[in-house]
Enzyme design. Structure first.
Site, PDB file in Angstrom:
ATOM      1  N   LYS A 261       0.671  -0.935  -0.133  1.00 23.89           N
ATOM      2  CA  LYS A 261       0.286   0.300  -0.476  1.00 23.89           C
ATOM      3  C   LYS A 261       0.684   1.113  -0.143  1.00 23.89           C
ATOM      4  O   LYS A 261       2.027   1.035   0.185  1.00 23.89           O
ATOM      5  CB  LYS A 261      -1.013   0.433   1.172  1.00 23.89           C
ATOM      6  CG  LYS A 261      -1.882  -0.760   0.881  1.00 23.89           C
ATOM      7  CD  LYS A 261      -3.458  -0.861   2.188  1.00 23.89           C
ATOM      8  CE  LYS A 261      -3.912  -1.945   1.952  1.00 23.89           C
ATOM      9  NZ  LYS A 261      -5.397  -2.014   3.299  1.00 23.89           N
TER      10      LYS A 261
ATOM     11  N   TYR B  67     -12.167  -2.148  -3.728  1.00 24.20           N
ATOM     12  CA  TYR B  67     -13.233  -1.911  -2.594  1.00 24.20           C
ATOM     13  C   TYR B  67     -14.576  -2.037  -2.733  1.00 24.20           C
ATOM     14  O   TYR B  67     -15.185  -1.584  -1.906  1.00 24.20           O
ATOM     15  CB  TYR B  67     -12.751  -0.764  -1.742  1.00 24.20           C
ATOM     16  CG  TYR B  67     -11.201  -1.515  -1.403  1.00 24.20           C
ATOM     17  CD1 TYR B  67     -10.882  -2.398  -0.649  1.00 24.20           C
ATOM     18  CD2 TYR B  67      -9.999  -0.656  -1.186  1.00 24.20           C
ATOM     19  CE1 TYR B  67     -10.304  -2.284  -0.086  1.00 24.20           C
ATOM     20  CE2 TYR B  67      -8.845  -1.058  -1.153  1.00 24.20           C
ATOM     21  CZ  TYR B  67      -8.624  -1.938  -0.484  1.00 24.20           C
ATOM     22  OH  TYR B  67      -7.066  -2.462   0.434  1.00 24.20           O
TER      23      TYR B  67
ATOM     24  N   ASN C 222      -1.828   0.498   6.403  1.00 22.89           N
ATOM     25  CA  ASN C 222      -1.582  -0.431   7.243  1.00 22.89           C
ATOM     26  C   ASN C 222      -0.977  -1.452   6.248  1.00 22.89           C
ATOM     27  O   ASN C 222      -1.012  -3.339   6.590  1.00 22.89           O
ATOM     28  CB  ASN C 222      -2.532  -1.410   7.879  1.00 22.89           C
ATOM     29  CG  ASN C 222      -3.954  -2.024   7.400  1.00 22.89           C
ATOM     30  OD1 ASN C 222      -3.982  -1.737   5.576  1.00 22.89           O
ATOM     31  ND2 ASN C 222      -4.723  -2.751   7.262  1.00 22.89           N
TER      32      ASN C 222
ATOM     33  N   HIS D   8      -2.101  -5.594   1.857  1.00 28.02           N
ATOM     34  CA  HIS D   8      -3.664  -6.010   1.467  1.00 28.02           C
ATOM     35  C   HIS D   8      -3.400  -7.630   0.558  1.00 28.02           C
ATOM     36  O   HIS D   8      -2.704  -7.433   0.489  1.00 28.02           O
ATOM     37  CB  HIS D   8      -4.455  -5.738  -0.129  1.00 28.02           C
ATOM     38  CG  HIS D   8      -5.691  -6.207  -0.288  1.00 28.02           C
ATOM     39  ND1 HIS D   8      -6.909  -6.246   0.457  1.00 28.02           N
ATOM     40  CD2 HIS D   8      -5.849  -7.123  -1.423  1.00 28.02           C
ATOM     41  CE1 HIS D   8      -7.804  -6.909  -0.089  1.00 28.02           C
ATOM     42  NE2 HIS D   8      -6.667  -7.594  -1.262  1.00 28.02           N
TER      43      HIS D   8
ATOM     44  N   GLU E 163      -9.861 -11.179  -7.498  1.00 24.34           N
ATOM     45  CA  GLU E 163      -8.554  -9.803  -7.164  1.00 24.34           C
ATOM     46  C   GLU E 163      -7.210  -9.907  -8.331  1.00 24.34           C
ATOM     47  O   GLU E 163      -7.582  -9.065  -8.867  1.00 24.34           O
ATOM     48  CB  GLU E 163      -8.405 -10.066  -5.778  1.00 24.34           C
ATOM     49  CG  GLU E 163      -8.810  -9.115  -5.098  1.00 24.34           C
ATOM     50  CD  GLU E 163      -8.755  -8.866  -3.673  1.00 24.34           C
ATOM     51  OE1 GLU E 163      -7.691  -9.549  -3.808  1.00 24.34           O
ATOM     52  OE2 GLU E 163     -10.004  -8.796  -3.064  1.00 24.34           O
TER      53      GLU E 163
END
Ligand code: GDP
Length: 140
Positions: free
Chosen positions: A11, A51, A114, A117, A128
């Site tokens: 990320k 998302y 965080n 993913h 995905e």
């Protein structure tokens, strides 16, 4: 246990701090193999689509803004029971609850920023992976 694939994103908080190699090393040390990798800047439309399952959540707009705030590295990982293995290496969503030694505990900044993913099921992994990669871009 069979060798399977999962989908990973490094990320923007991690790419900003130049942690692409460190995250990848932690994945590799855990037994995962990077079989496809691309650094991209996600568009708003891509982030919203990716998302979509979270679109009713209060943090949806913040999450889309965060995921488009800088480059990300999208990856396909291969390994024994790859979905579960990757989730273990990642640690809990909130880094404060993540086990020591996990990517999120060691590197993440917050519950939102965080660092990684990872797909949460084999079914979502397939969806995905197909969202970002053509079959010929994955070389196992
Ligand atoms: P994951 O599967 O562990 O990534 O967690 P989720 O699927 O529940 O959430 C997707 C992503 O949304 C997380 O990785 C965080 O980046 C973000 N997120 C989850 N919960 C929160 C929250 O309570 N607040 C904010 N701002 N972001 C969150």
């Amino acid at each position: 246990m069979a060798v399977t694939r999962t989908f990973s994103i490094i990320k923007p908080d991690a790419t900003r701090r130049n942690l692409t190699g460190k995250v990848t090393a932690m994945l590799e040390e855990a037994g995962l193999r990077v079989v496809a990798s691309r650094r991209i800047r996600m568009t708003k439309e891509q982030a919203e689509g990716f998302y979509a399952v979270h679109k009713e959540r209060p943090f949806f707009n913040d999450l889309v803004a965060f995921m488009t705030s800088g480059p990300v590295v999208v990856q396909v990982l291969e390994g024994e029971d790859a979905v579960a293995l990757n989730r273990r290496v990642m640690g809990a969503t909130n880094p404060e609850n993540a086990e020591p030694g996990t990517i999120r505990r060691e590197l993440a900044e917050s519950i939102e920023a965080n660092s990684v993913h990872g797909s949460d099921s084999a079914e979502n992994a397939a969806i995905e992976i197909a969202f970002f990669f053509k079959p010929e871009d994955i070389v196992g």
